[in-house]
Design an enzyme around this catalytic site. Structure first.
Site, PDB file in Angstrom:
ATOM      1  N   PRO A   9       0.785  -1.223   0.000  1.00 62.66           N
ATOM      2  CA  PRO A   9       0.000   0.000   0.000  1.00 62.66           C
ATOM      3  C   PRO A   9       0.822   1.281   0.000  1.00 62.66           C
ATOM      4  CG  PRO A   9      -0.163  -1.128   2.113  1.00 62.66           C
ATOM      5  CD  PRO A   9       0.495  -2.072   1.151  1.00 62.66           C
ATOM      6  N   ASN A  10       0.333   2.217  -0.795  1.00 62.96           N
ATOM      7  CA  ASN A  10       0.876   3.572  -0.909  1.00 62.96           C
ATOM      8  C   ASN A  10       2.186   3.666  -1.683  1.00 62.96           C
ATOM      9  OD1 ASN A  10      -1.262   4.785   0.674  1.00 62.96           O
ATOM     10  ND2 ASN A  10      -0.358   3.737   2.417  1.00 62.96           N
ATOM     11  N   ARG A  17       5.095  10.954  -2.484  1.00 68.93           N
ATOM     12  CA  ARG A  17       4.768  10.654  -1.089  1.00 68.93           C
ATOM     13  C   ARG A  17       5.981  10.867  -0.169  1.00 68.93           C
ATOM     14  NH1 ARG A  17       4.718   4.511   1.241  1.00 68.93           N
ATOM     15  NH2 ARG A  17       4.002   5.083   3.311  1.00 68.93           N
ATOM     16  N   TYR A  22      11.146   8.783   1.297  1.00 68.38           N
ATOM     17  CA  TYR A  22      11.121   7.787   0.217  1.00 68.38           C
ATOM     18  C   TYR A  22      11.740   8.270  -1.097  1.00 68.38           C
ATOM     19  CZ  TYR A  22       7.939   5.551   3.502  1.00 68.38           C
ATOM     20  OH  TYR A  22       7.395   4.978   4.632  1.00 68.38           O
ATOM     21  N   ASN A  71       7.991  -5.676  -0.803  1.00 67.45           N
ATOM     22  CA  ASN A  71       7.904  -4.569   0.139  1.00 67.45           C
ATOM     23  C   ASN A  71       6.421  -4.464   0.482  1.00 67.45           C
ATOM     24  OD1 ASN A  71       7.824  -2.238   1.594  1.00 67.45           O
ATOM     25  ND2 ASN A  71       9.026  -1.012   0.156  1.00 67.45           N
ATOM     26  N   ALA A  74       3.086  -0.842   4.810  1.00 61.45           N
ATOM     27  CA  ALA A  74       2.478  -0.831   6.149  1.00 61.45           C
ATOM     28  C   ALA A  74       2.007  -2.223   6.583  1.00 61.45           C
ATOM     29  CB  ALA A  74       1.320   0.155   6.183  1.00 61.45           C
ATOM     30  N   HIS A  77       3.901  -4.547   9.089  1.00 63.25           N
ATOM     31  CA  HIS A  77       3.805  -4.418  10.543  1.00 63.25           C
ATOM     32  C   HIS A  77       2.486  -4.925  11.112  1.00 63.25           C
ATOM     33  CE1 HIS A  77       7.147  -1.939   9.407  1.00 63.25           C
ATOM     34  NE2 HIS A  77       6.370  -1.042   8.824  1.00 63.25           N
ATOM     35  N   ASP A  84       1.955 -15.591   6.606  1.00 65.85           N
ATOM     36  CA  ASP A  84       1.541 -16.993   6.399  1.00 65.85           C
ATOM     37  C   ASP A  84       1.653 -17.394   4.930  1.00 65.85           C
ATOM     38  OD1 ASP A  84       1.020 -17.503   9.052  1.00 65.85           O
ATOM     39  OD2 ASP A  84      -1.173 -17.454   8.864  1.00 65.85           O
ATOM     40  N   GLU A  95      12.587  -9.720   1.707  1.00 64.49           N
ATOM     41  CA  GLU A  95      11.812  -8.558   2.177  1.00 64.49           C
ATOM     42  C   GLU A  95      12.640  -7.287   1.961  1.00 64.49           C
ATOM     43  OE1 GLU A  95      10.787  -8.933   6.331  1.00 64.49           O
ATOM     44  OE2 GLU A  95      10.197  -6.832   6.504  1.00 64.49           O
ATOM     45  N   HIS A  97      12.718  -2.876   2.265  1.00 60.70           N
ATOM     46  CA  HIS A  97      12.153  -1.581   2.649  1.00 60.70           C
ATOM     47  C   HIS A  97      13.060  -0.477   2.141  1.00 60.70           C
ATOM     48  CE1 HIS A  97       9.140  -3.496   5.067  1.00 60.70           C
ATOM     49  NE2 HIS A  97      10.099  -4.275   5.545  1.00 60.70           N
ATOM     50  N   SER A  99      13.124   2.674   3.418  1.00 60.69           N
ATOM     51  CA  SER A  99      13.667   3.380   4.585  1.00 60.69           C
ATOM     52  C   SER A  99      14.226   2.373   5.588  1.00 60.69           C
ATOM     53  CB  SER A  99      12.560   4.207   5.245  1.00 60.69           C
ATOM     54  OG  SER A  99      11.526   3.362   5.723  1.00 60.69           O
ATOM     55  N   ARG A 104      12.954   4.465  12.691  1.00 61.75           N
ATOM     56  CA  ARG A 104      11.696   5.206  12.664  1.00 61.75           C
ATOM     57  C   ARG A 104      10.833   4.816  13.876  1.00 61.75           C
ATOM     58  NH1 ARG A 104       9.260   4.782   6.835  1.00 61.75           N
ATOM     59  NH2 ARG A 104       8.013   6.506   7.673  1.00 61.75           N
ATOM     60  N   ARG A 108       7.138   0.379  13.514  1.00 62.96           N
ATOM     61  CA  ARG A 108       7.754  -0.101  12.274  1.00 62.96           C
ATOM     62  C   ARG A 108       8.894  -1.080  12.544  1.00 62.96           C
ATOM     63  NH1 ARG A 108       5.466   3.464   8.398  1.00 62.96           N
ATOM     64  NH2 ARG A 108       5.029   5.476   9.350  1.00 62.96           N
TER      65      ARG A 108
HETATM   66  C1  DQA Z   1       8.256   0.949   3.977  1.00 62.82           C
HETATM   67  C2  DQA Z   1       8.304   1.173   5.482  1.00 62.82           C
HETATM   68  C3  DQA Z   1       6.934   0.974   6.104  1.00 62.82           C
HETATM   69  O1  DQA Z   1       6.997   1.180   7.502  1.00 62.82           O
HETATM   70  C4  DQA Z   1       5.941   1.959   5.521  1.00 62.82           C
HETATM   71  O2  DQA Z   1       4.662   1.740   6.031  1.00 62.82           O
HETATM   72  C5  DQA Z   1       5.946   1.977   4.049  1.00 62.82           C
HETATM   73  C6  DQA Z   1       7.207   1.819   3.310  1.00 62.82           C
HETATM   74  C7  DQA Z   1       9.600   1.252   3.299  1.00 62.82           C
HETATM   75  O3  DQA Z   1       9.787   0.820   2.169  1.00 62.82           O
HETATM   76  O4  DQA Z   1      10.449   1.939   3.880  1.00 62.82           O
HETATM   77  O5  DQA Z   1       4.923   2.230   3.408  1.00 62.82           O
HETATM   78  O6  DQA Z   1       7.961  -0.416   3.735  1.00 62.82           O
END
Ligand code: DQA
Length: 138
Positions: A9-10, A17, A22, A71, A74, A77, A84, A95, A97, A99, A104, A108
């Protein structure tokens, strides 16, 4: 080699954003750069803001692809379901990320994915995806 990148998401809003966290690059553009750089890899990209769609994609590619780079944003977390799904498939999963989530907010620091993946790359900006791809190469 077939690798699937999955963004949660996002992450469709990358580039506009929270640029201080980011960066200012749009992921579609970045993905095209990745495709040219790793032209020998069959690289696929999927993004969804919906948890169930992410789980469906993991199940769809997770017995066929050589690897998944995820990735979950959100959902990292919060999502027992995505964790699963990763533990239910055979494709090795990394995995990612953008950031450094450990520098943070405390919420997170918890990942429902990390225990089920081959490894985690975080904190290198979009380069985290490059490093994850490299982890699949000899
Ligand atoms: C993220 C870190 C997450 O905590 C956050 O909710 C994101 C992006 C990252 O790529 O740094 O949306 O996964």
């Amino acid at each position: 080699m077939k690798l699937q990148i999955i963004n949660g998401p996002n992450l469709n809003l990358l580039g506009t954003r929270e640029e201080s966290i980011y960066g200012d690059q749009n992921f579609d553009k970045y993905f095209n750069n990745l495709k040219s750089k790793y032209s020998n890899i069959d690289l696929k990209y999927f993004q969804s803001n919906i948890e169930g769609e992410i789980i469906d994609k993991i199940q769809e590619v997770g017995f066929d692809f050589d690897g998944i780079i995820i990735n979950a944003a959100a959902y990292t977390h919060t999502s027992v379901g995505i964790g699963d799904a990763i533990r239910s498939i055979s494709s090795p999963t990394v995995e990612v990320h953008i950031s450094n989530t450990y520098s943070r907010e405390e919420f997170r620091h918890k990942s429902f994915l990390s225990a089920h993946v081959r490894g985690v790359v975080l904190g290198f900006g979009l380069k985290s995806y490059n490093l994850a791809i490299e982890s699949f190469l000899d």
